[in-house]
Design a protein around this motif. Structure first.
Motif, PDB file in Angstrom:
ATOM      1  N   MET A  23      38.390  54.325  71.733  1.00 18.32           N
ATOM      2  CA  MET A  23      39.461  55.265  71.418  1.00 18.32           C
ATOM      3  C   MET A  23      38.980  56.712  71.449  1.00 18.32           C
ATOM      4  SD  MET A  23      42.368  53.810  71.135  1.00 18.32           S
ATOM      5  CE  MET A  23      41.799  52.769  72.491  1.00 18.32           C
ATOM      6  N   MET A  24      37.722  56.932  71.051  1.00 17.05           N
ATOM      7  CA  MET A  24      37.180  58.290  71.111  1.00 17.05           C
ATOM      8  C   MET A  24      36.984  58.722  72.560  1.00 17.05           C
ATOM      9  SD  MET A  24      34.616  58.606  67.828  1.00 17.05           S
ATOM     10  CE  MET A  24      34.743  60.385  67.863  1.00 17.05           C
ATOM     11  N   ARG A  25      36.598  57.781  73.405  1.00 11.07           N
ATOM     12  CA  ARG A  25      36.474  58.093  74.828  1.00 11.07           C
ATOM     13  C   ARG A  25      37.844  58.388  75.433  1.00 11.07           C
ATOM     14  NH1 ARG A  25      31.664  56.580  77.664  1.00 11.07           N
ATOM     15  NH2 ARG A  25      30.083  55.704  76.286  1.00 11.07           N
ATOM     16  N   VAL A  26      38.844  57.604  75.026  1.00 12.48           N
ATOM     17  CA  VAL A  26      40.212  57.840  75.496  1.00 12.48           C
ATOM     18  C   VAL A  26      40.659  59.240  75.084  1.00 12.48           C
ATOM     19  CG1 VAL A  26      42.634  57.206  75.105  1.00 12.48           C
ATOM     20  CG2 VAL A  26      40.945  55.434  75.588  1.00 12.48           C
ATOM     21  N   GLY A  27      40.434  59.590  73.821  1.00 12.94           N
ATOM     22  CA  GLY A  27      40.810  60.914  73.340  1.00 12.94           C
ATOM     23  C   GLY A  27      40.108  62.029  74.085  1.00 12.94           C
ATOM     24  N   ALA A  28      38.832  61.808  74.396  1.00 12.98           N
ATOM     25  CA  ALA A  28      38.062  62.821  75.122  1.00 12.98           C
ATOM     26  C   ALA A  28      38.601  63.016  76.530  1.00 12.98           C
ATOM     27  CB  ALA A  28      36.595  62.409  75.173  1.00 12.98           C
ATOM     28  N   ILE A  29      38.937  61.927  77.207  1.00 14.21           N
ATOM     29  CA  ILE A  29      39.486  62.021  78.563  1.00 14.21           C
ATOM     30  C   ILE A  29      40.812  62.770  78.552  1.00 14.21           C
ATOM     31  CG2 ILE A  29      40.434  60.698  80.499  1.00 14.21           C
ATOM     32  CD1 ILE A  29      38.422  58.486  79.810  1.00 14.21           C
ATOM     33  N   LEU A  30      41.685  62.435  77.609  1.00 17.22           N
ATOM     34  CA  LEU A  30      42.991  63.078  77.527  1.00 17.22           C
ATOM     35  C   LEU A  30      42.856  64.561  77.187  1.00 17.22           C
ATOM     36  CD1 LEU A  30      44.968  60.281  75.653  1.00 17.22           C
ATOM     37  CD2 LEU A  30      45.197  60.949  78.061  1.00 17.22           C
ATOM     38  N   LYS A  31      41.893  64.875  76.342  1.00 15.91           N
ATOM     39  CA  LYS A  31      41.663  66.272  75.977  1.00 15.91           C
ATOM     40  C   LYS A  31      41.225  67.080  77.191  1.00 15.91           C
ATOM     41  CE  LYS A  31      38.888  69.190  72.879  1.00 15.91           C
ATOM     42  NZ  LYS A  31      37.836  69.184  71.813  1.00 15.91           N
ATOM     43  N   ARG A  32      40.319  66.511  77.979  1.00 10.43           N
ATOM     44  CA  ARG A  32      39.850  67.211  79.163  1.00 10.43           C
ATOM     45  C   ARG A  32      40.952  67.343  80.209  1.00 10.43           C
ATOM     46  NH1 ARG A  32      36.177  70.509  78.528  1.00 10.43           N
ATOM     47  NH2 ARG A  32      36.010  70.557  80.799  1.00 10.43           N
ATOM     48  N   ALA A  33      41.767  66.306  80.332  1.00  6.84           N
ATOM     49  CA  ALA A  33      42.864  66.353  81.300  1.00  6.84           C
ATOM     50  C   ALA A  33      43.862  67.440  80.927  1.00  6.84           C
ATOM     51  CB  ALA A  33      43.557  64.995  81.365  1.00  6.84           C
ATOM     52  N   ALA A  34      44.151  67.574  79.640  1.00  4.19           N
ATOM     53  CA  ALA A  34      45.080  68.594  79.182  1.00  4.19           C
ATOM     54  C   ALA A  34      44.508  69.992  79.397  1.00  4.19           C
ATOM     55  CB  ALA A  34      45.389  68.390  77.695  1.00  4.19           C
ATOM     56  N   ALA A  35      43.220  70.152  79.139  1.00  4.78           N
ATOM     57  CA  ALA A  35      42.574  71.455  79.327  1.00  4.78           C
ATOM     58  C   ALA A  35      42.571  71.844  80.796  1.00  4.78           C
ATOM     59  CB  ALA A  35      41.150  71.416  78.783  1.00  4.78           C
TER      60      ALA A  35
END
Length: 225
Positions: free
Chosen positions: A108-120
């Motif tokens: 889940m932390m990896r999922v959150g990190a991917i989504l954060k980078r995609a949004a940025a």
């Protein structure tokens, strides 16, 4: 945000769903690669978690089909952790590769990190076109890299890594810094993931592969030779 969980094992899907819902994500499921491709054609997901070994259509093949029409962030699950499999996945354009058995919390932390980078990345201000060498051109806004007029076919994460290296050219960047800035997480950084992408980038850059310098025991630096 909606996640698509693709795995032929219901227990795995149920486990990921439990943690994803707890984190506030909406979840849809598919039990094979063919269904996953069809779902991605019909609906836009924020991230796809895809198993490799599945009936009808394996995860790699499903990823290849999805990449023909979508750049949705993708995390691959597999019981196989060999370098060849990771490289193959990254060449297809996945964002992360997690080996089974895995920690649901880390996932889940990896999922959150991917989504954060995609949004940025989607909200980043456009940058100018940059000519590194007479025939090596990088267009940050259009996400295009060309050598001698030939456009390179890079995966989304390869673009992100190259752009970060180029924007910080001449600076020694540690592995930890690159993993944190490009992948978006500090605690789960895997040197193999970074080194695999560097290897793929050098292959694509061809005569300019040497522009990415290895700093033994430190990390990498992008510099014009």
């Amino acid at each position: 945000m909606t996640l698509l969980i693709v795995d032929d094992e219901k227990l795995i899907r149920d486990l990921i769903r439990k943690y994803a819902v707890f984190e506030g994500y909406e979840v849809e499921e598919a039990d094979n690669g063919m269904t996953a491709v069809e779902k991605c054609r019909e609906k836009r997901y924020d991230l796809v978690i895809m198993d490799v070994m599945m009936p009808e259509l394996d995860g790699f093949s499903a990823c290849r089909e999805i990449r023909k029409f979508s750049e949705v962030p993708m995390l691959m699950l597999s019981a196989r952790g060999e370098e060849y499999d990771r490289i193959h996945g990254f060449e297809l354009g996945i964002d992360d590769y997690v080996v089974k058995p895995f920690s649901p919390r880390e996932l889940m932390m990896r999922v959150g990190a991917i989504l954060k980078r995609a949004a940025a990345a989607s909200s980043a201000a456009p940058e100018d076109r940059l000519t590194i060498a007479p025939d090596l051109t990088i267009d940050f806004a259009a996400r295009l890299v060309s050598i001698g007029g030939r456009q390179l076919d890079l995966s989304p994460k390869e673009y992100d890594l190259l752009f970060y290296l180029v924007r910080n050219r001449g600076i020694a960047l540690t592995r930890e810094k690159l993993l944190s800035e490009v992948w978006g997480y500090d605690f789960f950084g895997d040197d193999r993931t970074l080194d695999t992408h560097i290897k793929l980038l050098r292959k694509e850059l061809g005569p300019y592969a040497e522009y990415i310098t290895t700093l033994r025991g430190v990390g990498y630096r992008f510099e014009k030779k």
